[in-house]
Design a protein around this motif. Structure first.
Motif, PDB file in Angstrom:
ATOM      1  N   GLY A 198       0.767  -1.316  -0.122  1.00  0.00           N
ATOM      2  CA  GLY A 198       0.482   0.706   0.428  1.00  0.00           C
ATOM      3  C   GLY A 198       1.225   1.589   0.529  1.00  0.00           C
ATOM      4  N   GLY A 199       1.726   1.260  -0.394  1.00  0.00           N
ATOM      5  CA  GLY A 199       2.983   1.883  -0.072  1.00  0.00           C
ATOM      6  C   GLY A 199       3.444   2.705   1.313  1.00  0.00           C
ATOM      7  N   GLY A 200       2.856   2.707   2.532  1.00  0.00           N
ATOM      8  CA  GLY A 200       3.346   2.525   3.845  1.00  0.00           C
ATOM      9  C   GLY A 200       2.576   1.575   4.905  1.00  0.00           C
ATOM     10  N   PRO A 201       2.842   2.018   5.873  1.00  0.00           N
ATOM     11  CA  PRO A 201       1.706   0.937   6.998  1.00  0.00           C
ATOM     12  C   PRO A 201       0.481   0.610   6.789  1.00  0.00           C
ATOM     13  N   TRP A 202       0.131  -0.983   6.889  1.00  0.00           N
ATOM     14  CA  TRP A 202      -1.115  -0.935   7.091  1.00  0.00           C
ATOM     15  C   TRP A 202      -1.979  -0.744   7.793  1.00  0.00           C
ATOM     16  N   MET A 203      -2.669  -0.598   8.125  1.00  0.00           N
ATOM     17  CA  MET A 203      -3.788  -0.306   9.122  1.00  0.00           C
ATOM     18  C   MET A 203      -4.878  -0.631   9.044  1.00  0.00           C
ATOM     19  N   ALA A 204      -4.730  -2.100  10.164  1.00  0.00           N
ATOM     20  CA  ALA A 204      -6.114  -3.226  10.253  1.00  0.00           C
ATOM     21  C   ALA A 204      -7.021  -3.409  11.147  1.00  0.00           C
ATOM     22  N   LEU A 205      -7.939  -4.101  11.109  1.00  0.00           N
ATOM     23  CA  LEU A 205      -8.722  -4.399  12.418  1.00  0.00           C
ATOM     24  C   LEU A 205      -8.866  -5.984  12.595  1.00  0.00           C
TER      25      LEU A 205
END
Length: 132
Positions: free
Chosen positions: A16-23
């Motif tokens: 994604g071009g940066g950190p991935w944020m998820a639940l």
């Protein structure tokens, strides 16, 4: 379900071009006509929308764990609680919030025994990998 996990691993940053944020949403069922699932490593798979390209989830092939992109939800109370593969984070970004930080080594200590156990059980029972 308002605790956001952030992954700084190289694969997520490339995805994604940066950190991935998820639940975390273990055992949840994600489906749809435009869902594209692909094997992203030797133990996990990822999915995205074939129409708009949105990143949908990451999950191990052997197990109920599943992380769903936090950006898919319109929840204003989300908070970053945990950052994983923190030692792989490049220096050009940071989060201002206080969060638990996990290294590559600590993630390996947590996940390698789990993955090996599941693979051995599957091999011994000759059961196919679970499909979600």
């Amino acid at each position: 379900m308002n605790d956001v996990g952030v992954c700084h691993c190289r694969m997520c940053r490339r995805w994604g071009g940066g950190p991935w944020m998820a639940l975390q949403a273990p055992g949840s069922l994600v489906s749809g006509d435009t869902l594209v699932v692909y094997r992203s490593s030797g133990f996990a798979e990822r999915a995205f929308c074939g129409r708009c390209g949105a990143h949908i989830f990451h999950r191990p092939q052997d197990g109920p764990e599943q992380a769903i992109s936090a950006g898919l939800f319109n929840i204003t109370s989300l908070q970053v609680k945990r950052e994983i593969f923190y030692d792989a984070k490049p220096p050009y970004y940071r989060f201002e919030t206080a969060s638990e930080k996990r290294s590559t080594a600590s993630m390996a200590r947590e996940w390698l025994p789990r993955i090996l156990h599941r693979r051995i059980v599957r091999w011994l029972t000759k059961a196919p990998a679970p499909r979600h």
